[in-house]
Design a protein around this motif. Structure first.
Motif: not given
Length: 188
Positions: A81-92, A144-150
């Motif tokens: 979860w922590v790794l995914l959060l960091v990667v997505l925060a930077v990536g998005t 994934v659906g929620s992230l696409v919406c985000y």
């Protein structure tokens, strides 16, 4: 059904209530034609927050009081979860120029909590592996659906962004409802 499983059911029900109140708030607050502000709409967040915190607490209490082995070790879920959060925060932010908002840790945190529930229920023997995999696949699809919406939210015109903001709440509430039904059916 064991006491820990009942705690999960209570937590899931609280999450559905949270999603419902948050959805009502969204519908009223962000309506493109006539958004409401101030006390007329802010009060709706109070039961959403209380239900959400109750849901998290009850689910964590239920999981921690289960005695069986976890299908997926809890530490792996937390680190993931922590790794995914960091990667997505930077990536998005870098790839889509999307400002990081509170929805990102909520989406990823919910995904981790959902995975922890399925892991605990499988470790307890309530879910067979094929059932667990279906819930994991549906949880991943929800995230994934929620992230696409985000990511899409700020790129959309007013009406599509209004609808876009509702989708993660509907998906999450639906998954929690489905898990509750699955638990009741499995407990027989």
């Amino acid at each position: 059904m064991s006491t820990p499983e009942v705690r999960l059911l209570i937590g899931d029900a609280a999450f559905v209530v949270c999603c419902a109140f948050y959805l009502v708030w969204w519908i009223i607050r962000f309506h493109p034609s006539h958004p409401a502000t101030g006390p007329r709409v802010g009060w709706v967040l109070i039961p959403a927050i209380v239900a959400g915190l109750t849901g998290v607490g009850s689910i964590m209490w239920g999981i921690s009081s289960m005695s069986g082995d976890r299908w997926i070790p809890t530490w792996m879920i937390i680190v993931g979860w922590v790794l995914l959060l960091v990667v997505l925060a930077v990536g998005t932010r870098q790839l889509f120029d999307r400002p990081v908002t509170s929805e990102l840790p909520l989406i990823t945190g919910w995904g981790a909590l959902a995975l922890a529930q399925v892991s605990a229920l499988t470790g307890e023997g309530l879910f067979a592996r094929p059932t667990a995999w279906w819930f994991v696949i549906l949880a991943i699809a929800t995230v994934v659906g929620s992230l696409v919406c985000y990511v899409a939210y700020y790129r959309l015109r007013p009406w599509p962004s209004y609808i876009d903001g509702m989708i993660p709440l509907i998906l999450t509430g639906g998954w929690m409802s489905a898990l509750s039904v699955g638990m009741v059916v499995a407990a027989g």
